[in-house]
Design an enzyme around this catalytic site. Structure first.
Site, PDB file in Angstrom:
ATOM      1  N   CYS A 203      -7.077   2.609   1.165  1.00  0.00           N
ATOM      2  CA  CYS A 203      -8.046   3.675   0.891  1.00  0.00           C
ATOM      3  C   CYS A 203      -8.638   3.584  -0.511  1.00  0.00           C
ATOM      4  CB  CYS A 203      -7.405   5.038   1.134  1.00  0.00           C
ATOM      5  SG  CYS A 203      -6.061   5.467  -0.011  1.00  0.00           S
ATOM      6  N   HIS A 253      -4.258   9.806  -0.805  1.00  0.00           N
ATOM      7  CA  HIS A 253      -5.384   9.294  -0.006  1.00  0.00           C
ATOM      8  C   HIS A 253      -6.690   9.741  -0.649  1.00  0.00           C
ATOM      9  CE1 HIS A 253      -7.132   7.469   3.533  1.00  0.00           C
ATOM     10  NE2 HIS A 253      -7.908   8.518   3.703  1.00  0.00           N
ATOM     11  N   HIS A 265     -13.819   6.637   4.591  1.00  0.00           N
ATOM     12  CA  HIS A 265     -12.517   6.272   4.037  1.00  0.00           C
ATOM     13  C   HIS A 265     -11.884   5.169   4.878  1.00  0.00           C
ATOM     14  CE1 HIS A 265      -9.875   8.894   6.870  1.00  0.00           C
ATOM     15  NE2 HIS A 265     -11.089   8.849   7.369  1.00  0.00           N
TER      16      HIS A 265
END
Length: 301
Positions: A203, A253, A265
């Site tokens: 990510c 994240h 993402h």
């Protein structure tokens, strides 16, 4: 970098299923259409052989079959089923009202967004055609606090019963924004934890590489990125970083806000780079806030 190309077997599968279509209206974008029909920009681009996000009024887009049924076999997991049908774990849980990940052999699941990967024995699907009067394009995005009927968790303990404050509207969506043009090149790139290359990313590497392509250097990890920039106050802008905590209170994240309530993402559950809605119940629960990379203003004022 992988390019997005339509797959012949995918087209054949969709046409054989007589999947629904959608006629582009004035003001539509791929993001608003994907959100309205509960799919992703990646799937729409693949189904329709699109190499860019530009649309024309009156253009007819093929939509994926909304749901199909899958009977759970011994050894199946939500992750393996999601990968098989090109869906996500969260989407399958939401469609079937599942709280956890436990499955039982013989259990029948409804799988949304089928068609990205053809099963060996695809069951008959029942396409859900678009409404005769589709809802208007959603308003331009959401505020940094994602104001909605279900408040998001706050990164710090909130003050007791704070007075609600009006939130300004999001800035207009601009399909020519340099970050969006870069993000489209990454759609479908595999997710691999710790990876940072043109073959796979995690990510934070995805975010770092996208910004690097417009000349902005970011820290490597999501926690470092969270600490490096100022918190967004009020309305979010395209290019703001959105952060989540899947494992608890710590940031683990990160994604890039694209406007109109969606973000890009590298999704560990879907194992690829995707565009999804911040309004998803799952992301509402784990959202921790947005940060602004001020250097982006020099690239796109």
């Amino acid at each position: 970098m992988r390019t997005i190309a339509v797959l012949p077997w995918l087209v054949a599968l969709v046409l054989a299923q007589n999947g629904p279509t959608y006629t582009v209206q004035r003001g539509d974008t791929l993001y608003s259409i994907a959100k309205r029909h509960e799919t992703t920009v990646e799937i729409l681009m693949r189904l329709n052989g699109l190499s860019e996000a530009t649309l024309s009024v009156g253009q007819v887009l093929q939509l994926p079959a909304r749901t199909i049924q899958h009977t759970v076999q011994r050894g199946d997991t939500l992750f393996s089923i999601a990968r098989r049908y090109g869906s996500t774990v969260q989407a399958i849980q939401r469609e079937n009202g599942l709280e956890g990940t436990n499955l039982s052999p013989g259990q029948v699941l409804r799988i949304p967004q089928a068609g990205a990967v053809a099963p060996s024995n695809p069951p008959a699907s029942t396409p859900n055609p678009p409404p005769a009067n589709p809802s208007p394009t959603p308003p331009a995005g959401a505020s940094a606090s994602l104001t909605n009927p279900t408040p998001l968790p706050n990164p710090t303990p909130p003050a007791p019963d704070p007075a609600p404050q009006p939130q300004p509207a999001d800035t207009d969506y601009d399909p020519t924004h340099p970050l969006i043009l870069v993000v489209l090149k990454y759609l479908g790139l595999p997710y691999v934890f710790g990876a940072s290359s043109d073959r796979a990313v995690d990510c934070s590497a995805f975010v770092q590489q996208v910004f690097a392509e417009v000349g902005i250097r970011l820290p490597r990890t999501s926690r470092e990125q969270w600490e490096a920039f100022s918190t967004v106050q009020g309305a979010m802008r395209q290019g703001d970083l959105v952060f989540f905590s899947f494992g608890g209170r710590q940031i683990d994240h990160v994604g890039i806000y694209l406007g109109r309530g969606v973000f890009a993402h590298a999704n560990s559950y879907g194992s690829r780079v995707v565009i999804e809605s911040l309004d998803s119940p799952f992301y509402k629960r784990v959202y921790r806030g947005a940060k602004r990379v001020e250097a982006l203003q020099a690239v796109h004022p």
